[in-house]
Design a protein around this motif. Structure first.
Motif, short mmCIF file in Angstrom:
data_model
loop_
_atom_site.label_atom_id
_atom_site.label_comp_id
_atom_site.label_asym_id
_atom_site.label_seq_id
_atom_site.Cartn_x
_atom_site.Cartn_y
_atom_site.Cartn_z
N LEU A 11 47.63 45.79 40.86
CA LEU A 11 48.18 44.45 40.75
C LEU A 11 48.94 44.32 39.45
O LEU A 11 48.43 44.67 38.39
N GLU A 62 51.76 41.61 37.28
CA GLU A 62 52.28 40.24 37.24
C GLU A 62 53.80 40.28 37.17
O GLU A 62 54.38 40.87 36.27
N LYS A 63 54.42 39.65 38.17
CA LYS A 63 55.88 39.54 38.20
C LYS A 63 56.23 38.07 38.42
O LYS A 63 55.81 37.48 39.42
N ARG A 64 56.95 37.51 37.50
CA ARG A 64 57.35 36.10 37.57
C ARG A 64 56.16 35.18 37.84
O ARG A 64 56.17 34.38 38.75
N LYS A 65 55.12 35.38 37.05
CA LYS A 65 53.90 34.57 37.10
C LYS A 65 53.15 34.69 38.42
O LYS A 65 52.36 33.85 38.78
N LYS A 66 53.41 35.76 39.17
CA LYS A 66 52.71 36.04 40.41
C LYS A 66 52.08 37.43 40.32
O LYS A 66 52.68 38.35 39.76
N LYS A 67 50.91 37.58 40.90
CA LYS A 67 50.29 38.91 40.99
C LYS A 67 50.79 39.56 42.27
O LYS A 67 50.71 38.98 43.35
N VAL A 68 51.33 40.77 42.10
CA VAL A 68 51.91 41.49 43.23
C VAL A 68 51.33 42.90 43.26
O VAL A 68 51.15 43.54 42.23
N LYS A 69 51.03 43.38 44.46
CA LYS A 69 50.55 44.75 44.62
C LYS A 69 51.75 45.69 44.61
O LYS A 69 52.72 45.47 45.34
#
Length: 191
Positions: free
Chosen positions: A64, A66-73
């Protein structure tokens, strides 16, 4: 002929023999800078092998981020973390117990052998070279491996890191080493 004359003749012949080069082979000077460059080459060869091994063994794993305040797999092998973890493992002194140093025409090389050499001085020097490289240039090294993944430029990792990033080698020494150097991942396996 007198005894004194024969003794003098013998001394002159002995002196000429000692100074002629037959008594002692000439040593080719190996400078500290060349030894440092050879150590860098060996260490980066180990780094390159470890990074490639990390990519090959961790295929399919995700992390995981963090990209643009989002957690992304994202795939682990496509992250800088994979490179970071591989690079962080290479400075252990025990990794260098199979390395021996040789010199050809004044150009030293650290060669990976099939058996344990366990020369404490070689191990310490290679380990300390690795630590110095990482302490001073970790971000650039990680970025190099991460940005060159899957390209032919990975093959030139030793030259790029030791000459351009770490400044431990000059171009002439790098060229000489590349002509005769067998990287760790291409070294012959133990028979």
């Amino acid at each position: 002929m007198s005894r004194r004359f024969l003794s003098a003749l013998f001394l002159v012949a002995l002196f000429a023999l000692l100074n002629s080069g037959y008594a002692k082979p000439k040593k080719v000077k190996t400078t500290f800078k060349k030894l440092k460059c050879a150590a860098c080459f060996a260490v980066v060869g180990v780094m390159k092998g470890e990074v490639v091994h990390e990519w090959e063994t961790k295929i399919g794993e995700t992390i995981l981020v963090e990209k643009r305040k989002k957690k992304v797999k994202v795939p682990y092998v496509e992250s800088e973390l994979a490179v970071q973890e591989a690079v962080d493992r290479v400075c252990d002194e025990d990794r260098y117990s199979k390395y021996n140093v040789t010199a050809v025409q004044g150009v030293p090389r650290y060669n990976l052998t099939s058996s344990v050499i366990d020369n404490k001085d070689h191990r310490k020097y290679l380990s300390s070279t690795c630590q110095a490289l990482i302490a001073d240039h970790e971000h650039e090294i990680v970025h190099f491996f991460y940005s060159k993944k899957g390209t032919s430029e990975m093959q030139a990792a030793e030259r790029a890191i030791c000459t351009d990033i770490g400044k431990m080698c000059n171009i002439q020494d790098t060229d000489r080493l590349q002509k005769t150097y067998l990287p760790a991942e291409e070294a012959p396996a133990a028979a």
